[in-house]
Design an enzyme around this catalytic site. Structure first.
Site, PDB file in Angstrom:
ATOM      1  CD1 TRP A  74      -3.078   1.141   0.558  1.00  0.00           C
ATOM      2  CD2 TRP A  74      -1.807   2.344   1.933  1.00  0.00           C
ATOM      3  NE1 TRP A  74      -3.727   2.326   0.797  1.00  0.00           N
ATOM      4  CE2 TRP A  74      -2.976   3.089   1.630  1.00  0.00           C
ATOM      5  CE3 TRP A  74      -0.862   2.925   2.789  1.00  0.00           C
ATOM      6  CZ2 TRP A  74      -3.225   4.356   2.146  1.00  0.00           C
ATOM      7  CZ3 TRP A  74      -1.115   4.184   3.295  1.00  0.00           C
ATOM      8  CH2 TRP A  74      -2.279   4.880   2.976  1.00  0.00           C
ATOM      9  CG  ASN A  98       3.581  -2.771   7.222  1.00  0.00           C
ATOM     10  OD1 ASN A  98       3.068  -1.775   6.721  1.00  0.00           O
ATOM     11  ND2 ASN A  98       3.053  -3.419   8.243  1.00  0.00           N
ATOM     12  N   GLY A  99       5.390   0.123   6.668  1.00  0.00           N
ATOM     13  CA  GLY A  99       5.482   1.271   7.577  1.00  0.00           C
ATOM     14  C   GLY A  99       6.124   2.467   6.907  1.00  0.00           C
ATOM     15  CD  GLU A 479     -20.137   3.309   8.281  1.00  0.00           C
ATOM     16  OE1 GLU A 479     -19.197   4.085   8.515  1.00  0.00           O
ATOM     17  OE2 GLU A 479     -19.957   2.173   7.812  1.00  0.00           O
ATOM     18  CE  LYS A 483     -18.528   1.532   4.743  1.00  0.00           C
ATOM     19  NZ  LYS A 483     -18.150   1.191   6.086  1.00  0.00           N
ATOM     20  CD  GLU A 486     -15.117   2.641   2.811  1.00  0.00           C
ATOM     21  OE1 GLU A 486     -15.949   2.296   3.644  1.00  0.00           O
ATOM     22  OE2 GLU A 486     -13.893   2.553   3.009  1.00  0.00           O
TER      23      GLU A 486
END
Ligand code: F6R
Length: 607
Positions: A74, A98-99, A479, A483, A486
């Site tokens: 990612w 990762n990070g 919410e 939703k 995204e």
């Protein structure tokens, strides 16, 4: 929030690494790669995009090495292309990360001045060069890695492999999770126990600052000073079965449909439906003795916590401070010594939520968390956990984890109300009975799919959508908007209905659908006034309500979705379903990647 894997194995490891990466794809899916040692040389295959691209690559150009590392990415530093895909090499060193390395710019300049060339835009490449430079200076691989690690600031999990030693992978953790998996004559490293489940269920989680020397027959863990440390080895409960979609088109659809069952399992963990009382689930604090509850979480989990605030304050008269974790952790809020911390997270790994938890830990208050992954870092660092029994959630957009978080919060609010003497035994019984009805009502709502699909067809042709609600329907409106944004990439905002006239009303015209979430409750009339304000300006109202609400709403709507009449305490759980279904069907019409929407990842282990 990438996923990393390392295997010191007995046979070709590349297919095993890909298998483990599949289980880690929830952590990111911008690119993927594998490196092994082939006939004494480092070799790698990398591919932009989803893992299937890497699999294709490996089919045409297989790798046979018996030691290897792998990565699913990612992107944080550098666009998601093959050059930036991990593993990164420098000389005899291969690395996956990762990070975020926070001091990477400064290290990059230092290494450039020393003659090192950078082929990628990533922060990771500095680590590869740092280790390679230590080797060049004469250090042995283990010392080279340790010295390099001491130069790094930031949050990272790393796996490092060396040409010339095909019995060694170094793993290191400072922030994002990393687990060692113990095998017979083979060893594993992975971002979580689920990735390693097909190989072993004997797991040791590294702690922050730990690094491990992993060989086929031996693992030694050290702290940052290089002192050997003992870490508990445990049996993981991670399942080796890869969850599949059943006969659903997407995981999200499957997970929406699982809700009646998982809500029921979750509620039954906390409530005794026969006696109408809370079960004696172990608590890290006493609701009767605390004066405040500090809740912190991110995204959908934050919105669950925001609904929980209404319940704790209304039923238990317990004041709640709630904040998104990225604000909570830095705003230096005073913490009452008589309060308790409650952290809400599906993954139990979200970096900001974990930092908020640690902030409260420092303040010395009892720490609890509502988590779906019981072996997560948050679970391990809490004094007590309140599990959601949602099962693995694969769709990146959270659905069943959200309604299970709501179920736990509602059950805890009832328990708090009883323990604080704010409700009688009879009132507790009624609330428990009402909660027990949630799974049945959730099943009924799923049957409204055809009507909701029709509304979604309309939404798929607009550019902006407004969601409105009051009370617990206000966080639910947010919410709904989250939703839709995204997974369909349509811009949406969730507002408190009463705030409409303080700004957002300027947006209303005949092209703006306004989704109003309004069961026929004690403030329904107030919301009707807000709908009238929308209608007067030509806005297209999509009303989600119940039978009484549909009859009492004196406003023309584009569509009214009529849900069953439900008790007040379960309304947010039940009304969550149509907003999830609306987003889902809209995304399907838009043709987006519903389960893995662009730019997102399931577990967010960076700030
Ligand atoms: C939205 C979504 C995210 C997560 C957020 C927190 O559908 O899934 O907003 O809720 O990233 O993740 P967890 O719950 O794992 O801490």
């Amino acid at each position: 929030m990438c996923g990393i894997v390392g295997i010191v194995g007995q046979s070709a490891v590349a297919p095993l690494i890909v298998d483990a990466l599949k289980r880690l794809e929830y952590r990111g899916y911008d690119s993927a790669g594998v490196a092994t040692i082939e006939a004494g040389q480092l070799a790698r295959r990398r591919a932009e995009g989803k893992l299937v691209n890497l699999e294709k690559r490996l089919k045409s150009e297989p790798l046979d090495g018996t030691i290897g590392i792998g990565h699913t990415r990612w992107a944080t530093h550098g666009v998601p292309n093959e050059t930036n895909a991990h593993p990164h090499f420098s000389g005899d060193v291969a690395i996956v990360h990762n990070g975020i390395i926070e001091n990477f710019a400064e290290l990059r300049e230092e290494l450039k001045a020393d003659g090192y060339e950078f082929t990628s835009q990533t922060d990771t490449e500095v680590v590869a060069h740092l280790v390679a430079r230590e080797l060049r200076r004469g250090a042995r691989p283990v010392d080279a890695a340790h010295r390099a690690l001491q130069r790094l600031d930031g949050a990272f999990a790393l796996a490092i492999m060396f040409r010339g030693d095909d019995d060694l992978i170094i793993g290191a953790r400072n922030g994002p999770p990393l687990a060692v998996g113990h095998g017979e004559g083979e060893m594993f490293l992975g971002s979580d126990a689920i990735a390693l489940a097909p190989f072993t269920n004997s797991i040791t989680y590294l702690e922050d600052g730990d690094w491990a020397v992993v060989r086929r027959n031996h693992v030694q863990i050290y702290d940052m000073n290089g002192e050997p440390v003992e870490r508990q080895r445990r049996q993981s409960i991670g399942t080796s079965l890869l969850v599949d979609k059943g006969n659903h088109r997407h995981f999200m659809e499957k997970e929406i449909h699982e809700q009646p069952e998982v809500i029921s399992h979750t509620l039954a963990h906390y409530l005794d439906f026969v006696s109408g009382k809370s079960k004696a689930v172990e608590m890290p604090f006493d609701f009767a003795r605390i004066d405040r509850l500090a809740i912190s979480a991110c995204g959908t989990a934050f919105l669950a916590g925001s609904i929980g605030k209404y319940w704790f304050e209304r039923f238990a008269r317990l004041p709640v401070d709630i904040d998104v974790a990225s604000e909570f952790r830095y705003r230096e809020m005073p913490i009452s010594p008589d309060s308790a911390g409650l952290f809400v997270s599906q993954s139990g790994e979200t970096a900001d939520t974990l930092a908020s938890l640690r902030y409260c830990r420092k303040a010395g208050i009892p720490i609890s968390s509502i988590v779906n992954v019981r072996e997560s870092t948050m679970a391990r660092e809490s004094d007590g956990i309140f599990p959601t029994l949602a099962g693995p959630e694969i769709g990146v957009a959270s659905t069943k984890a959200f309604t299970c978080q709501l179920s736990v919060l509602a059950a805890l609010a009832v328990r708090a109300a009883a323990e604080r003497g704010k409700i009688s035994a009879d009132e507790e019984k009624v609330l428990v009975r009402h909660l027990s009805e949630a799974p049945r009502f959730a099943s009924q709502v799923l049957k409204l799919d055809k009507q909701i699909e029709r509304v979604a067809h309309h939404l798929a042709s607009v550019r902006h959508v407004l969601y409105l609600g009051r009370d617990t329907n206000y966080p639910l409106a947010m919410e709904g908007a989250l939703k839709l944004k995204e997974i369909s990439y349509i811009h949406a905002e969730g507002y408190a209905a009463g705030e409409l006239k303080h700004g957002p009303i300027a947006l209303i015209d005949e092209n703006m659908p306004v989704i109003v979430i309004a069961p026929h409750d004690r403030i329904f009339e107030k919301t009707v006034s807000n709908m009238q304000e929308v209608a007067a300006r030509g806005g297209k109202i999509i009303l989600i309500t119940d039978k009484a609400g549909a009859e009492a709403a004196t406003v023309r709507t584009l569509e009214t979705i009529v849900l069953p009449d439900v008790p007040e305490i379960i309304a947010p759980i039940i009304y969550a379903l149509p907003i999830q279904m609306l987003a889902y069907f809209t995304a399907v019409f838009m043709g987006t990647d519903v389960d893995q929407p662009r730019n997102l990842a399931k577990s967010v282990t960076v700030e």
